[in-house]
Design a protein around this motif. Sequence first.
Motif, PDB file in Angstrom:
ATOM      1  N   MET A  27      30.536 -39.481 -68.767  1.00 52.73           N
ATOM      2  CA  MET A  27      29.472 -39.335 -69.763  1.00 52.73           C
ATOM      3  C   MET A  27      28.118 -39.107 -69.102  1.00 52.73           C
ATOM      4  O   MET A  27      27.220 -38.537 -69.680  1.00 52.73           O
ATOM      5  CB  MET A  27      29.421 -40.565 -70.659  1.00 52.73           C
ATOM      6  CG  MET A  27      28.469 -40.460 -71.848  1.00 52.73           C
ATOM      7  SD  MET A  27      28.723 -41.763 -73.081  1.00 52.73           S
ATOM      8  CE  MET A  27      28.162 -43.206 -72.198  1.00 52.73           C
ATOM      9  N   PHE A  28      27.955 -39.534 -67.837  1.00 49.83           N
ATOM     10  CA  PHE A  28      26.674 -39.404 -67.154  1.00 49.83           C
ATOM     11  C   PHE A  28      26.477 -37.979 -66.641  1.00 49.83           C
ATOM     12  O   PHE A  28      27.377 -37.382 -66.048  1.00 49.83           O
ATOM     13  CB  PHE A  28      26.588 -40.378 -65.985  1.00 49.83           C
ATOM     14  CG  PHE A  28      25.298 -40.273 -65.218  1.00 49.83           C
ATOM     15  CD1 PHE A  28      24.136 -40.834 -65.727  1.00 49.83           C
ATOM     16  CD2 PHE A  28      25.248 -39.589 -64.016  1.00 49.83           C
ATOM     17  CE1 PHE A  28      22.940 -40.721 -65.039  1.00 49.83           C
ATOM     18  CE2 PHE A  28      24.047 -39.480 -63.327  1.00 49.83           C
ATOM     19  CZ  PHE A  28      22.899 -40.051 -63.829  1.00 49.83           C
ATOM     20  N   VAL A  29      25.287 -37.416 -66.895  1.00 53.82           N
ATOM     21  CA  VAL A  29      24.928 -36.101 -66.367  1.00 53.82           C
ATOM     22  C   VAL A  29      23.535 -36.196 -65.756  1.00 53.82           C
ATOM     23  O   VAL A  29      22.756 -37.091 -66.066  1.00 53.82           O
ATOM     24  CB  VAL A  29      24.925 -35.012 -67.469  1.00 53.82           C
ATOM     25  CG1 VAL A  29      26.331 -34.767 -67.984  1.00 53.82           C
ATOM     26  CG2 VAL A  29      23.986 -35.383 -68.605  1.00 53.82           C
ATOM     27  N   THR A  30      23.218 -35.253 -64.860  1.00 58.53           N
ATOM     28  CA  THR A  30      21.923 -35.277 -64.192  1.00 58.53           C
ATOM     29  C   THR A  30      20.902 -34.397 -64.887  1.00 58.53           C
ATOM     30  O   THR A  30      19.720 -34.443 -64.571  1.00 58.53           O
ATOM     31  CB  THR A  30      22.067 -34.802 -62.729  1.00 58.53           C
ATOM     32  OG1 THR A  30      22.634 -33.483 -62.726  1.00 58.53           O
ATOM     33  CG2 THR A  30      22.972 -35.741 -61.954  1.00 58.53           C
ATOM     34  N   LYS A  31      21.359 -33.601 -65.853  1.00 58.75           N
ATOM     35  CA  LYS A  31      20.454 -32.696 -66.559  1.00 58.75           C
ATOM     36  C   LYS A  31      21.001 -32.405 -67.940  1.00 58.75           C
ATOM     37  O   LYS A  31      22.208 -32.272 -68.129  1.00 58.75           O
ATOM     38  CB  LYS A  31      20.298 -31.392 -65.769  1.00 58.75           C
ATOM     39  CG  LYS A  31      19.341 -30.392 -66.402  1.00 58.75           C
ATOM     40  CD  LYS A  31      19.247 -29.136 -65.559  1.00 58.75           C
ATOM     41  CE  LYS A  31      18.294 -28.119 -66.190  1.00 58.75           C
ATOM     42  NZ  LYS A  31      18.204 -26.873 -65.389  1.00 58.75           N
ATOM     43  N   ILE A  32      20.102 -32.299 -68.917  1.00 60.08           N
ATOM     44  CA  ILE A  32      20.504 -31.945 -70.274  1.00 60.08           C
ATOM     45  C   ILE A  32      20.234 -30.467 -70.481  1.00 60.08           C
ATOM     46  O   ILE A  32      19.146 -29.969 -70.190  1.00 60.08           O
ATOM     47  CB  ILE A  32      19.730 -32.766 -71.317  1.00 60.08           C
ATOM     48  CG1 ILE A  32      20.073 -34.254 -71.181  1.00 60.08           C
ATOM     49  CG2 ILE A  32      20.063 -32.291 -72.735  1.00 60.08           C
ATOM     50  CD1 ILE A  32      19.278 -35.145 -72.103  1.00 60.08           C
ATOM     51  N   SER A  33      21.241 -29.767 -71.001  1.00 63.01           N
ATOM     52  CA  SER A  33      21.111 -28.330 -71.242  1.00 63.01           C
ATOM     53  C   SER A  33      21.452 -28.009 -72.685  1.00 63.01           C
ATOM     54  O   SER A  33      21.791 -28.895 -73.483  1.00 63.01           O
ATOM     55  CB  SER A  33      22.056 -27.560 -70.311  1.00 63.01           C
ATOM     56  OG  SER A  33      23.409 -27.759 -70.722  1.00 63.01           O
ATOM     57  N   ALA A  34      21.402 -26.722 -73.023  1.00 63.68           N
ATOM     58  CA  ALA A  34      21.736 -26.272 -74.374  1.00 63.68           C
ATOM     59  C   ALA A  34      23.184 -26.575 -74.720  1.00 63.68           C
ATOM     60  O   ALA A  34      23.533 -26.710 -75.888  1.00 63.68           O
ATOM     61  CB  ALA A  34      21.467 -24.771 -74.506  1.00 63.68           C
ATOM     62  N   LYS A  35      24.033 -26.679 -73.713  1.00 64.43           N
ATOM     63  CA  LYS A  35      25.456 -26.902 -73.936  1.00 64.43           C
ATOM     64  C   LYS A  35      25.880 -28.347 -73.708  1.00 64.43           C
ATOM     65  O   LYS A  35      27.065 -28.666 -73.730  1.00 64.43           O
ATOM     66  CB  LYS A  35      26.277 -25.978 -73.021  1.00 64.43           C
ATOM     67  CG  LYS A  35      26.122 -24.488 -73.330  1.00 64.43           C
ATOM     68  CD  LYS A  35      26.656 -24.135 -74.707  1.00 64.43           C
ATOM     69  CE  LYS A  35      26.646 -22.632 -74.931  1.00 64.43           C
ATOM     70  NZ  LYS A  35      27.190 -22.268 -76.267  1.00 64.43           N
ATOM     71  N   SER A  36      24.930 -29.239 -73.519  1.00 62.61           N
ATOM     72  CA  SER A  36      25.269 -30.649 -73.358  1.00 62.61           C
ATOM     73  C   SER A  36      25.887 -31.192 -74.629  1.00 62.61           C
ATOM     74  O   SER A  36      25.548 -30.773 -75.736  1.00 62.61           O
ATOM     75  CB  SER A  36      24.020 -31.464 -73.008  1.00 62.61           C
ATOM     76  OG  SER A  36      23.503 -31.113 -71.750  1.00 62.61           O
ATOM     77  N   THR A  37      26.771 -32.144 -74.494  1.00 69.58           N
ATOM     78  CA  THR A  37      27.349 -32.818 -75.658  1.00 69.58           C
ATOM     79  C   THR A  37      26.490 -34.013 -76.029  1.00 69.58           C
ATOM     80  O   THR A  37      25.634 -34.465 -75.250  1.00 69.58           O
ATOM     81  CB  THR A  37      28.772 -33.304 -75.357  1.00 69.58           C
ATOM     82  OG1 THR A  37      28.710 -34.343 -74.353  1.00 69.58           O
ATOM     83  CG2 THR A  37      29.663 -32.168 -74.871  1.00 69.58           C
ATOM     84  N   ALA A  38      26.736 -34.537 -77.209  1.00 67.25           N
ATOM     85  CA  ALA A  38      25.999 -35.725 -77.650  1.00 67.25           C
ATOM     86  C   ALA A  38      26.272 -36.911 -76.733  1.00 67.25           C
ATOM     87  O   ALA A  38      25.366 -37.704 -76.432  1.00 67.25           O
ATOM     88  CB  ALA A  38      26.368 -36.058 -79.093  1.00 67.25           C
TER      89      ALA A  38
END
Length: 314
Positions: A1-12
């Motif tokens: 669930m952890f990501v280093t960046k939020i993009s247009a294709k990120s999930t909730a």
Amino acid sequence: MFVTKISAKSTAEEVVGYFQTDLTGKVAIVTGSNSGIGMETARVLSLVGAKVIMPCRTLDRSNEAIVKIKQTVPNADLVPMQLDLSDFASVRSFAELFLSLGLPLHMLINNAGLILNERILTVDGYETTFQVNHLGHFLLVDLLTPRLVSSGASRIIIVSSSGQSTFLPSTGIDFNNLNSDTKKYSAMEAYCQSKLANIHHAKELQQRLKDTGVKVACVHPGCIVTQLGRQFSYADVWDLICRLRWSRIEWDAYKTIEQGASTTVYCAVVPDLEKGKFYINNNVSTRFLNEQADSIELARKLWQISIDMTQVVK
């Protein structure tokens, strides 16, 4: 669930992971939470500890959605309730019942929406798309605003659409045809007028709540295959229209349901939400806004008309 960046294709889920969100002790209402991005929004908020009120047109639908969510979030704190936005009496009953629970309210997410292939009037005498997408939510917000204000730092997230730019003329809402009764009925026009009404509502609402702790935002979730057009007999045509009109100008708008819920969830949890703004792809954006979207005059005009139509006492 952890990501280093939020993009247009990120999930909730990735959004709440990025912010390391903990909503323990927080209460959210998500309208239309029995399917699509509404259900995913409710699921992800409950995943990070929120108590989520799940008002749906019937209690059966709400309970069925809760069963589905608990398949992946067994400990989810979900409350089934009934709310029919096409009936002002139902909106008032829901608000009265919720307020009687004595709970705070930190997030009100106006997600429910529909599009119909024919003009159908509600029990209150209004065109159904306009009432469900705008008037019902307008009344709901009015009834719950005191609780939102008293709960401290709270948020109202209104789900709109880029269709209000793509399919409406630059003159914006036709105030002479809010009830779709002065010319031949157009499903797209009725839908997109209601979506521009959402934006006007958010703008004027934030202005009126500027001295409180309540923040308001409006979102375009993207082009997603959901049950939005479940009563639209030409659902395949609707999907084709989306693909034809957006394919050349909105590549990043095609999303899964998990991605489509991300901007709503982003606005619910981002620490520095910008008041009264329009969000797309987890960012403030002016893309796909009708030329009248920022009109203070038209927002106030719609506000007064909405008060009259919902018989809100001011």
